[in-house]
Design a protein around this motif. Sequence first.
Motif, PDB file in Angstrom:
ATOM      1  N   MET A  57    -115.759  32.830  89.662  1.00 46.08           N
ATOM      2  CA  MET A  57    -116.567  33.587  88.724  1.00 46.08           C
ATOM      3  C   MET A  57    -116.042  35.016  88.592  1.00 46.08           C
ATOM      4  O   MET A  57    -115.938  35.530  87.484  1.00 46.08           O
ATOM      5  N   VAL A  58    -115.735  35.615  89.718  1.00 45.31           N
ATOM      6  CA  VAL A  58    -115.227  36.990  89.690  1.00 45.31           C
ATOM      7  C   VAL A  58    -113.872  37.039  88.997  1.00 45.31           C
ATOM      8  O   VAL A  58    -113.599  37.964  88.221  1.00 45.31           O
ATOM      9  N   LEU A  59    -113.054  36.025  89.231  1.00 42.88           N
ATOM     10  CA  LEU A  59    -111.724  35.999  88.615  1.00 42.88           C
ATOM     11  C   LEU A  59    -111.824  35.873  87.091  1.00 42.88           C
ATOM     12  O   LEU A  59    -111.097  36.556  86.360  1.00 42.88           O
ATOM     13  N   VAL A  60    -112.720  35.053  86.617  1.00 46.45           N
ATOM     14  CA  VAL A  60    -112.889  34.864  85.166  1.00 46.45           C
ATOM     15  C   VAL A  60    -113.377  36.160  84.517  1.00 46.45           C
ATOM     16  O   VAL A  60    -112.856  36.579  83.470  1.00 46.45           O
ATOM     17  N   ILE A  61    -114.349  36.807  85.130  1.00 46.69           N
ATOM     18  CA  ILE A  61    -114.867  38.067  84.575  1.00 46.69           C
ATOM     19  C   ILE A  61    -113.800  39.153  84.643  1.00 46.69           C
ATOM     20  O   ILE A  61    -113.656  39.958  83.723  1.00 46.69           O
ATOM     21  N   GLY A  62    -113.028  39.166  85.715  1.00 50.89           N
ATOM     22  CA  GLY A  62    -111.942  40.140  85.835  1.00 50.89           C
ATOM     23  C   GLY A  62    -110.880  39.956  84.763  1.00 50.89           C
ATOM     24  O   GLY A  62    -110.420  40.935  84.157  1.00 50.89           O
ATOM     25  N   LEU A  63    -110.504  38.705  84.515  1.00 50.18           N
ATOM     26  CA  LEU A  63    -109.510  38.447  83.467  1.00 50.18           C
ATOM     27  C   LEU A  63    -110.055  38.791  82.082  1.00 50.18           C
ATOM     28  O   LEU A  63    -109.329  39.343  81.250  1.00 50.18           O
ATOM     29  N   ALA A  64    -111.323  38.505  81.845  1.00 52.15           N
ATOM     30  CA  ALA A  64    -111.929  38.858  80.556  1.00 52.15           C
ATOM     31  C   ALA A  64    -112.001  40.377  80.381  1.00 52.15           C
ATOM     32  O   ALA A  64    -111.778  40.890  79.277  1.00 52.15           O
ATOM     33  N   THR A  65    -112.290  41.088  81.468  1.00 49.91           N
ATOM     34  CA  THR A  65    -112.352  42.550  81.405  1.00 49.91           C
ATOM     35  C   THR A  65    -110.981  43.140  81.087  1.00 49.91           C
ATOM     36  O   THR A  65    -110.855  44.036  80.238  1.00 49.91           O
ATOM     37  N   VAL A  66    -109.954  42.632  81.746  1.00 52.90           N
ATOM     38  CA  VAL A  66    -108.589  43.110  81.484  1.00 52.90           C
ATOM     39  C   VAL A  66    -108.168  42.763  80.054  1.00 52.90           C
ATOM     40  O   VAL A  66    -107.536  43.577  79.366  1.00 52.90           O
ATOM     41  N   ALA A  67    -108.532  41.574  79.588  1.00 47.54           N
ATOM     42  CA  ALA A  67    -108.188  41.176  78.224  1.00 47.54           C
ATOM     43  C   ALA A  67    -108.856  42.093  77.199  1.00 47.54           C
ATOM     44  O   ALA A  67    -108.226  42.500  76.217  1.00 47.54           O
ATOM     45  N   MET A  68    -110.122  42.434  77.422  1.00 49.09           N
ATOM     46  CA  MET A  68    -110.815  43.338  76.494  1.00 49.09           C
ATOM     47  C   MET A  68    -110.212  44.740  76.531  1.00 49.09           C
ATOM     48  O   MET A  68    -110.110  45.400  75.499  1.00 49.09           O
ATOM     49  N   ALA A  69    -109.808  45.186  77.706  1.00 46.79           N
ATOM     50  CA  ALA A  69    -109.178  46.506  77.801  1.00 46.79           C
ATOM     51  C   ALA A  69    -107.845  46.522  77.062  1.00 46.79           C
ATOM     52  O   ALA A  69    -107.538  47.485  76.341  1.00 46.79           O
TER      53      ALA A  69
END
Length: 80
Positions: A1-13
């Motif tokens: 879960m943390v990995l998915v949110i982290g990747l989504a955060t980096v993608a949005m940035a």
Amino acid sequence: MVLVIGLATVAMALFAILQRNLIRAVIAFALSSVGLALLFFLLASPYAAVLELVVGSGLVAVLFLVALVLAGGEEEKVRA
């Protein structure tokens, strides 16, 4: 879960950095800020999450106003 949110955060940035439309870039920055706050919350740091939401919302508001001012200036140049 943390990995998915982290990747989504980096993608949005990255989307915010590479986007040429200022309004879309501000929205992507806001989503990356919310994702970062969610990551802080999931990593058991609620104070950092709330701080990120407060500071991030202020930054998004200022960036949105700047984007509106800059977009308004470009529209006047096109009409002239």
